[in-house]
Write an enzyme that holds these catalytic residues in place. Structure first.
Site, PDB file in Angstrom:
ATOM      1  N   TRP A  16       0.925  -1.116   0.471  1.00 47.02           N
ATOM      2  CA  TRP A  16      -0.485   0.193   0.081  1.00 47.02           C
ATOM      3  C   TRP A  16       0.965   1.316  -0.501  1.00 47.02           C
ATOM      4  O   TRP A  16       0.176   2.300  -0.497  1.00 47.02           O
ATOM      5  CB  TRP A  16      -0.797  -0.291   1.276  1.00 47.02           C
ATOM      6  CG  TRP A  16      -0.190   0.073   2.404  1.00 47.02           C
ATOM      7  CD1 TRP A  16      -0.077  -1.155   3.090  1.00 47.02           C
ATOM      8  CD2 TRP A  16       0.353   0.439   3.175  1.00 47.02           C
ATOM      9  NE1 TRP A  16       0.609  -0.936   4.648  1.00 47.02           N
ATOM     10  CE2 TRP A  16       1.229   0.705   4.609  1.00 47.02           C
ATOM     11  CE3 TRP A  16       0.912   2.222   3.024  1.00 47.02           C
ATOM     12  CZ2 TRP A  16       1.979   0.882   5.591  1.00 47.02           C
ATOM     13  CZ3 TRP A  16       1.274   3.011   4.089  1.00 47.02           C
ATOM     14  CH2 TRP A  16       2.033   1.814   5.385  1.00 47.02           C
ATOM     15  N   CYS A  17       2.130   1.217  -0.038  1.00 40.58           N
ATOM     16  CA  CYS A  17       3.072   2.705   0.523  1.00 40.58           C
ATOM     17  C   CYS A  17       2.956   3.454  -0.739  1.00 40.58           C
ATOM     18  O   CYS A  17       3.655   2.342  -1.803  1.00 40.58           O
ATOM     19  CB  CYS A  17       4.413   2.007   0.995  1.00 40.58           C
ATOM     20  SG  CYS A  17       5.593   3.006   0.891  1.00 40.58           S
ATOM     21  N   TYR A  18       3.426   4.192  -1.395  1.00 43.10           N
ATOM     22  CA  TYR A  18       3.088   4.872  -2.736  1.00 43.10           C
ATOM     23  C   TYR A  18       4.878   4.910  -2.280  1.00 43.10           C
ATOM     24  O   TYR A  18       5.192   5.186  -3.679  1.00 43.10           O
ATOM     25  CB  TYR A  18       3.064   6.825  -1.973  1.00 43.10           C
ATOM     26  CG  TYR A  18       3.195   7.050  -3.296  1.00 43.10           C
ATOM     27  CD1 TYR A  18       2.693   7.088  -4.790  1.00 43.10           C
ATOM     28  CD2 TYR A  18       4.786   8.118  -2.955  1.00 43.10           C
ATOM     29  CE1 TYR A  18       3.847   8.123  -5.638  1.00 43.10           C
ATOM     30  CE2 TYR A  18       5.622   9.032  -4.178  1.00 43.10           C
ATOM     31  CZ  TYR A  18       4.232   8.964  -5.191  1.00 43.10           C
ATOM     32  OH  TYR A  18       5.085  10.159  -6.059  1.00 43.10           O
ATOM     33  N   SER A  53       7.504   5.905   4.081  1.00 42.16           N
ATOM     34  CA  SER A  53       5.505   5.790   4.588  1.00 42.16           C
ATOM     35  C   SER A  53       6.010   4.958   5.853  1.00 42.16           C
ATOM     36  O   SER A  53       6.386   3.926   6.184  1.00 42.16           O
ATOM     37  CB  SER A  53       5.010   4.724   3.525  1.00 42.16           C
ATOM     38  OG  SER A  53       4.695   5.562   2.411  1.00 42.16           O
TER      39      SER A  53
END
Length: 484
Positions: A169-171, A319
């Site tokens: 989910w981390c950009y 993140s």
């Protein structure tokens, strides 16, 4: 010339010949009691003369430290890594200072607050001019996926293991993924594991391998760790020496960094880790903390207006999972104002009790939360109201006649939030100050009281002795008259 007889005539204390006086047991007893009374009252009067007497007043704060004040602190975080721990300061005037490092020191600690090594030096973080390749480009799965069961196997098999700890989910993890896979493919082709085996690029999905990432103290994504195999395994209870990579994250930069890592390692992989570390120093790498905790100590200078001192996990290229950040902490010291020198404390130690003892009210306080679903995303806030206290003494020189100190009250609370947990100290300096002034005792008053004590006790004892003596004589006369 005045004759001796005329001079004697002004004697206020005429003497009765000793042969005409009579000693008695009652007089002796009263004399002893009178002497003891004089000694006791003299001691009480002397103690009162030496005791500090003060007056207290409230005045507008015009202290000599100007518009700034200093905040000293020593706080231990058993679950916040030194790698990302950041000290920030802001106030209502718009001041906003992030990640203060000049006056701050960090030490890695274990969950029991015990240090695990020397001071943690973060060093400058390189600016990420390049951060990953275009996501639209095609890429394969060329890095090895590690799990809790296979991690130790690969770390013992290769001299250098470079691991990308990420979260889907981390950009930033998604930005890194294409270049990481491409670099892994290039390194695998150049240093085939079956033939060479000196280096391997791998990855760990921290959303699936939660326990492994917690054991490796991963608190931000992506975290690129470099693990070296060598003599450190025996010296550090089986744990590999490791560093964090903070260089550019495009394919070219990653491949160049891997080449730099593997260059000093011989094909036999017999070079000790100590020699390797001396050969591969690079600004893009820095030591990673050996444990997940951090002790932060130092000071910051802030304006004397309401503001905030915030300690939290911070990074411009990572993140954080708020549910995995725990800011439980133990406060060893937290005070405002400059520290008094040992000389000043020694000379003015008799005045210290008049400061109130609230200059370090938070010292020794523990704010610990267990890391479970009910205590996730917890921010701990301290509301601190600060007041300046000055004690003025008239017994010392101008340099040491003033004792200054900030005292404060503190109220703490736990707040659930969707944002990254933090520790916040909301401080509010009072516009007024407490002024304690020493009132000097008069020596003439002390001497007058001593004379009153001696004369009063002597006179009262004389009166009592006269009454007692006459009473005894009267009783004897009455008894003699009965016999006659």
């Amino acid at each position: 010339m005045i004759s001796t007889s005329k001079l004697k005539s002004v004697d206020f204390y005429r003497k009765i010949p000793r042969d005409l006086t009579e000693a008695s047991l009652s007089g002796a007893g009263l004399s002893i009691v009178a002497a003891l009374s004089i000694m006791f009252l003299f001691g009480m009067e002397l103690n009162d003369y030496l005791t500090v007497s003060t007056t207290t007043s409230i005045v507008v704060d015009k202290s000599r430290d100007g518009e700034f004040m200093r905040i000293d602190f020593n706080i231990s975080f058993p679950a916040l890594s030194c790698e990302f721990a950041s000290v920030d300061v802001s106030d209502i005037l718009g001041t906003n200072r992030l990640n203060i490092t000049k006056t701050i020191r960090k030490f890695s600690i274990d969950p029991n607050l015990k240090p695990t090594g020397s001071e943690f030096h973060a060093g400058p973080i390189p600016i990420l001019n390049n951060h990953g390749d275009e996501i639209e480009e095609e890429y394969g799965e060329d890095s090895v996926r590690l799990t809790g069961r296979t991690f130790d196997h690969y770390s013992h098999q290769h001299a250098i293991l470079v691991v990308n700890f990420y979260a889907p989910w981390c950009y930033w993890s998604n930005r890194l993924r294409p270049s990481w896979e491409k670099a892994s493919k290039i390194i695998r082709e150049r240093y085939e594991p079956e033939v060479d085996g000196r280096i391997l690029m791998a990855k760990v999905d921290c959303t699936e391998e939660v326990e492994l990432c917690r054991r490796k103290h991963i608190q931000a994504y992506p975290s690129i760790r470099i693990y070296r195999k060598g003599s450190d395994i025996r010296e550090n209870h089986g744990h590999h020496d490791h560093e964090s990579y903070y260089g550019d994250r495009d394919t070219e930069s990653l491949v160049a960094a891997m080449e730099t890592l593997v260059a000093p390692v011989p094909m036999e992989s017999t070079l000790s880790s100590k020699d390797q570390s001396n050969s591969t120093a690079d600004s893009a790498k820095r030591p990673a903390p050996k444990s997940g905790g951090c002790r932060i100590e130092g000071f910051v200078r802030v304006k004397k207006v309401p503001g905030n001192l915030v300690i939290s996990a911070h990074s411009g290229a990572h993140s954080f999972d708020p549910s995995q950040i725990n800011v439980s902490h133990y406060i060893s010291h937290f005070s405002f104002g400059k520290k008094l020198s040992a000389r000043t404390l020694s000379e003015l130690k008799r005045l210290i009790p008049y400061l109130g003892g609230s200059h370090d009210r938070l010292a020794g306080q523990s704010y610990m939360t267990s890391h479970d679903d009910t205590n996730a995303n917890v921010t701990i806030e301290h509301y601190v109201q600060v007041v300046k206290t000055e004690v003025i003494s008239s017994r010392y020189s101008q340099e040491h006649k003033l004792l200054e100190e900030y005292e404060y009250t503190a109220h703490s609370s736990l707040v659930h939030s969707l944002y990254i947990p933090a520790v916040k100290f909301h401080y509010e300096p009072a516009p007024m100050q407490v002024l304690v002034t020493e009132v000097p005792k008069s020596l003439s008053h002390f001497v007058t009281n001593l004379c009153a004590i001696i004369g009063g006790v002597f006179t009262v004892a004389g009166i009592l002795d006269s009454i007692l003596h006459n009473t005894i004589r009267l009783m004897k006369k009455v008894e003699l008259g009965k016999h006659i």
